[in-house]
Motif scaffolding. Structure first.
Motif, PDB file in Angstrom:
ATOM      1  N   ASP A  78       0.835  -1.206   0.000  1.00  0.00           N
ATOM      2  CA  ASP A  78       0.000   0.000   0.000  1.00  0.00           C
ATOM      3  C   ASP A  78       0.874   1.262   0.000  1.00  0.00           C
ATOM      4  O   ASP A  78       0.450   2.320   0.452  1.00  0.00           O
ATOM      5  N   ILE A  79       2.076   1.137  -0.532  1.00  0.00           N
ATOM      6  CA  ILE A  79       2.997   2.282  -0.594  1.00  0.00           C
ATOM      7  C   ILE A  79       2.637   3.139  -1.815  1.00  0.00           C
ATOM      8  O   ILE A  79       2.606   2.630  -2.936  1.00  0.00           O
ATOM      9  N   ASP A  80       2.341   4.408  -1.579  1.00  0.00           N
ATOM     10  CA  ASP A  80       2.016   5.308  -2.694  1.00  0.00           C
ATOM     11  C   ASP A  80       3.267   5.617  -3.508  1.00  0.00           C
ATOM     12  O   ASP A  80       4.375   5.610  -2.973  1.00  0.00           O
ATOM     13  N   THR A  81       3.055   5.948  -4.779  1.00  0.00           N
ATOM     14  CA  THR A  81       4.193   6.314  -5.633  1.00  0.00           C
ATOM     15  C   THR A  81       3.889   7.618  -6.342  1.00  0.00           C
ATOM     16  O   THR A  81       2.714   7.970  -6.564  1.00  0.00           O
ATOM     17  N   ALA A  82       4.934   8.340  -6.701  1.00  0.00           N
ATOM     18  CA  ALA A  82       4.784   9.571  -7.477  1.00  0.00           C
ATOM     19  C   ALA A  82       6.117   9.858  -8.146  1.00  0.00           C
ATOM     20  O   ALA A  82       7.142   9.283  -7.772  1.00  0.00           O
ATOM     21  N   ALA A  83       6.087  10.758  -9.158  1.00  0.00           N
ATOM     22  CA  ALA A  83       7.325  11.073  -9.880  1.00  0.00           C
ATOM     23  C   ALA A  83       7.356  12.538 -10.290  1.00  0.00           C
ATOM     24  O   ALA A  83       6.323  13.175 -10.441  1.00  0.00           O
ATOM     25  N   GLY A  84       8.577  13.035 -10.453  1.00  0.00           N
ATOM     26  CA  GLY A  84       8.783  14.389 -10.966  1.00  0.00           C
ATOM     27  C   GLY A  84       9.157  15.384  -9.882  1.00  0.00           C
ATOM     28  O   GLY A  84       9.047  15.108  -8.684  1.00  0.00           O
ATOM     29  N   ASP A  85       9.599  16.555 -10.336  1.00  0.00           N
ATOM     30  CA  ASP A  85      10.052  17.604  -9.409  1.00  0.00           C
ATOM     31  C   ASP A  85       8.926  18.111  -8.508  1.00  0.00           C
ATOM     32  O   ASP A  85       9.129  18.336  -7.313  1.00  0.00           O
ATOM     33  N   ALA A  87       6.281  16.506  -7.591  1.00  0.00           N
ATOM     34  CA  ALA A  87       5.926  15.451  -6.618  1.00  0.00           C
ATOM     35  C   ALA A  87       6.915  15.425  -5.454  1.00  0.00           C
ATOM     36  O   ALA A  87       6.531  15.168  -4.304  1.00  0.00           O
ATOM     37  N   LEU A  88       8.184  15.709  -5.745  1.00  0.00           N
ATOM     38  CA  LEU A  88       9.185  15.775  -4.667  1.00  0.00           C
ATOM     39  C   LEU A  88       8.832  16.894  -3.692  1.00  0.00           C
ATOM     40  O   LEU A  88       8.883  16.727  -2.472  1.00  0.00           O
ATOM     41  N   VAL A  89       8.480  18.042  -4.250  1.00  0.00           N
ATOM     42  CA  VAL A  89       8.134  19.190  -3.400  1.00  0.00           C
ATOM     43  C   VAL A  89       6.852  18.896  -2.612  1.00  0.00           C
ATOM     44  O   VAL A  89       6.768  19.200  -1.416  1.00  0.00           O
ATOM     45  N   ASP A  90       5.875  18.271  -3.264  1.00  0.00           N
ATOM     46  CA  ASP A  90       4.631  17.894  -2.563  1.00  0.00           C
ATOM     47  C   ASP A  90       4.928  16.966  -1.393  1.00  0.00           C
ATOM     48  O   ASP A  90       4.408  17.151  -0.289  1.00  0.00           O
TER      49      ASP A  90
END
Ligand code: NAD
Ligand code: MG
Length: 391
Positions: A78-85, A87-90
């Motif tokens: 259940d680990i969420d994923t995201a990508a990009g600059d 998303a890092l700041v979020d």
């Protein structure tokens, strides 16, 4: 044992990030630390492995093309994923007890600032945040009541010394430097060094960028500026001393002539453990210093002729404003050009100096936009200098 702390690690797949997870694993693991976010550049396999090992809430990868790999590697969790600059700041905007800032280069500034604005205390390995936007970082940290715990070994050493002693009586700071792999090289020998030789550090195992910065001594130049931002000492009272064994991590001199130092084996897990446990001290899985087998420690004055980076950094610090940010950006471009074999080792400093001569410096950066603009202008100028070899 400290209370269970929530932690996010930006740059978890790098040298500092991996050492951080190692300290966490050896000091209570999930019982002591609740790792919320792990974030890295492009290594989806390792990032997923780390996220699973600590049962993170979220894994963020900067390289968007690696998101499918990251998702696949975390399928069934259940680990969420995201990508990009963005998303890092979020992800950095989610408050935690401690945010470990360990991305390499100026790119680390954005999540670091976001974490400060969210009210997370910072374990700061990313010295570029302080070099590029130290005034902004400090004022935002003060506004939010956020503490910046330096992880850079020299600054961590000074922080440890200062914590126990009176700031008003500080006379000088002595930043120690290993001198890197070319400490004894003549200029003639330095002209011919290869990227492979330049990234092989004699004492510390580190990422590629900081290893190369140690060879040019731009690393010590960045640290001079970082120390000026972090500690209450006039910049002409910050000295640099070459100490090849990297046992004394830095020193503070007081009004009565006393010098206090922090010592240890050259292993970043000590300063990382200090930041993770602060204000308590936690155990770290590092080799203990054995003075008898050490036998001797040496010192020498730094040589600004063979290592012009030291002079360039001091000039950028004196110029103030956006000059340190421009210096760092130009250095990142020049370093990359050297690693690609487009310029020689000695030309790295020439490119940076050339950029700083042509750069229209402004007053101390008031906003992130000004920092971003200075950073990209210096990158543009450095790119031109590399292309035309006009250095
Ligand atoms: P590294 O190259 O080993 O790791 C860098 C990490 O940042 C990796 O996780 C990488 O994937 C990630 N990354 C790189 N570019 C990114 C981007 N644009 N967006 C998001 N993530 C990105 O570097 P390191 O040696 O661990 O150094 C990290 C920071 O710590 C640097 O600022 C360095 O100067 C500082 N530092 C390192 C050491 C050391 O011993 N390694 C010592 C003192 C300070
Ligand atoms: Mg250092």
């Amino acid at each position: 044992m400290v209370d269970r702390r929530s932690v996010s690690i930006f740059g978890s797949t790098g040298s500092i990030g991996r050492s951080t997870l190692d300290v966490i694993a050896s000091h209570g693991g999930r019982d002591a630390y609740d790792v919320r976010v792990v974030a890295g550049g492009a290594n989806a396999t390792l990032l997923a492995e780390q996220a699973r090992a600590v049962d993170a809430d979220m894994a963020v990868i900067q390289d968007e093309s690696k998101l499918p790999d990251l998702r696949a590697a975390l399928a069934g969790t259940d680990i969420d994923t995201a990508a990009g600059d963005a998303a890092l700041v979020d992800a950095a905007s989610q408050r935690v007890d401690l945010c470990v800032s360990a991305i390499a280069g100026a790119a680390g500034l954005y999540p670091t600032l976001a974490a400060i604005r969210a009210g997370s205390h910072i374990a700061l390995a990313n010295k570029e945040s302080m070099v590029c936007a130290g005034d902004l970082v400090r004022s935002e940290a003060a506004r939010m009541g956020v503490r910046i715990l330096p992880v850079d070994s020299e600054h961590n050493a000074i922080f440890q010394v200062l914590e126990a002693h009176h700031a008003a009586a500080i006379e000088r700071i002595i930043l120690t430097a290993s001198g890197g792999p070319f400490r004894d090289y003549t200029l003639e020998q330095m002209r011919a060094v290869t990227p492979e030789e330049a990234i092989a550090h004699p004492n510390w195992s580190m990422g590629v960028a900081i290893s190369l910065d140690s060879a040019t001594m731009f690393n010590k130049g960045l640290e001079l500026i970082e120390a000026d931002q972090l500690f209450p000492v006039a910049h002409d009272h910050i000295e640099i001393l070459v100490h090849p064994q990297s046992i004394i991590h830095s020193m503070v001199g007081y009004a009565d002539g006393s010098i206090l130092a922090q010592l240890g084996t050259p292993d970043m897990r000590t300063p990382i453990a200090y930041a993770l446990g602060w204000p308590a001290r936690v155990t770290a899985p590092v080799e203990r210093l054995d003075f008898a087998s050490l036998a001797r420690i040496d010192f020498e004055a730094p040589d600004e002729t063979r290592f012009p980076a030291l002079r360039i950094a001091r000039e950028a610090l004196q110029a103030g404003g956006l000059a340190p940010c421009a210096m760092n950006a130009a250095k990142e471009i020049a370093a990359e050009a050297f690693l690609n074999r487009d310029i020689t080792f000695l030309e790295i400093a020439s490119v940076v100096e050339h950029v700083l001569e042509g750069f229209a410096n402004g007053a101390a950066a008031a906003s992130l936009d000004e920092v971003v603009a200075a950073d990209s202008e210096a990158r543009r100028l450095a790119g031109l200098a590399v292309q035309t070899r006009a250095v």
